[in-house]
Scaffold this motif. Structure first.
Motif, PDB file in Angstrom:
ATOM      1  N   VAL A   1      11.227 -32.375  33.219  1.00  0.00           N
ATOM      2  CA  VAL A   1      11.576 -32.382  34.613  1.00  0.00           C
ATOM      3  C   VAL A   1      13.094 -31.893  34.798  1.00  0.00           C
ATOM      4  O   VAL A   1      14.134 -32.388  34.144  1.00  0.00           O
TER       5      VAL A   1
ATOM      6  N   THR B   1      10.689 -37.706  27.520  1.00  0.00           N
ATOM      7  CA  THR B   1      11.073 -36.891  28.704  1.00  0.00           C
ATOM      8  C   THR B   1      12.282 -36.307  28.439  1.00  0.00           C
ATOM      9  O   THR B   1      13.164 -36.884  27.953  1.00  0.00           O
TER      10      THR B   1
ATOM     11  N   GLU C   1      18.524 -36.520  28.182  1.00  0.00           N
ATOM     12  CA  GLU C   1      18.745 -36.647  29.495  1.00  0.00           C
ATOM     13  C   GLU C   1      20.294 -36.263  29.773  1.00  0.00           C
ATOM     14  O   GLU C   1      21.275 -36.536  29.330  1.00  0.00           O
TER      15      GLU C   1
ATOM     16  N   ASP D   1      14.981 -34.642  30.772  1.00  0.00           N
ATOM     17  CA  ASP D   1      15.406 -34.843  32.329  1.00  0.00           C
ATOM     18  C   ASP D   1      16.882 -34.570  32.308  1.00  0.00           C
ATOM     19  O   ASP D   1      17.754 -34.817  31.755  1.00  0.00           O
TER      20      ASP D   1
ATOM     21  N   SER E   1      15.113 -29.403  34.738  1.00  0.00           N
ATOM     22  CA  SER E   1      15.542 -28.772  33.332  1.00  0.00           C
ATOM     23  C   SER E   1      15.646 -27.012  33.423  1.00  0.00           C
ATOM     24  O   SER E   1      14.779 -26.744  34.073  1.00  0.00           O
TER      25      SER E   1
END
Length: 229
Positions: free
Chosen positions: A84, A62, A43, A64, A86
């Motif tokens: 997502v 995930t 993240e 992110d 990225s």
């Protein structure tokens, strides 16, 4: 049905679909190293120049807001995982297993993939640029606002896939399987397509006049038209 459309390149092609993703939002990322990567810190993190034997992601995982640059991955598994907002730049992965995964607002550049198994996936706002891909399995996938720009794809399988606003500017596709596909605003005019499997599946796609000429014998066969001199 196998129908050859040898080197069907349109003289004028469309622009790639527009995307909402703004890469400048990734300007302030936390630098990550191999240890952080192995711990699964995905993240708002940036990784550069990693060499990884395996990258296992699964349902509930995930990636992110990350940027991953210049990575070599022996085997990449993301079944049921999500990526997502990225950027993947310069990724080399011979084997990708991404069935039932989800990608949204992802830019993939200057990367090489061998076998890319991504059946039953959902892609929204995805752009591949200057990538080389071997066999790409998108059977049953849902694609929206997807572009392959200046790419080389050996084989693209869209059997039973649903694709809307998809384009291939400057991309060479060795074999395209559209059996049972549902296409809307899929633009092939700027693509070089060497072989089409199941010509009827192209319903809803846009092709150039040159491509139409090259595909005419297969289209005549499909409709039962007998052409004689």
């Amino acid at each position: 049905m196998n129908a050859r459309a040898a080197r069907a390149r349109g003289s004028r092609g469309p622009q790639a679909p527009a995307f909402d993703f703004d890469e400048s939002l990734l300007g302030d990322l936390t630098p990550g190293d191999a240890a952080a990567f192995e711990r699964g810190l995905f993240e708002a993190t940036e990784y550069t120049g990693l060499a990884i034997d395996e990258w296992p992601l699964g349902t509930g995982d995930t990636v992110d807001g990350c940027r991953i640059t210049g990575a070599t991955v022996g085997s990449w598994t993301l079944r049921g995982a999500r990526i997502v907002e990225s950027v993947l730049d310069g990724l080399d992965a011979p084997v990708v297993s991404a069935a039932r995964s989800g990608l949204r607002d992802v830019e993939i550049r200057d990367s090489r993939f061998g076998s890319f198994e991504a059946f039953d996936t959902t892609w929204r706002g995805i752009r591949f640029t200057r990538c080389k891909l071997g066999f790409v399995n998108l059977r049953g996938a849902e694609l929206l606002d997807v572009a392959f720009v200046d790419c080389t794809i050996d084989e693209l399988d869209l059997l039973e896939a649903t694709a809307r606003r998809v384009a291939f500017p400057g991309t060479r596709v060795g074999a395209l399987n559209v059996s049972g596909a549902r296409l809307t605003d899929v633009d092939l005019r700027a693509a070089e397509v060497l072989e089409v499997v199941e010509m009827a599946g192209l319903r809803g796609a846009t092709i150039s006049r040159e491509q139409l000429h090259l595909m005419a014998p297969a289209l005549a066969e499909l409709t039962g038209i007998l052409v004689e001199d």
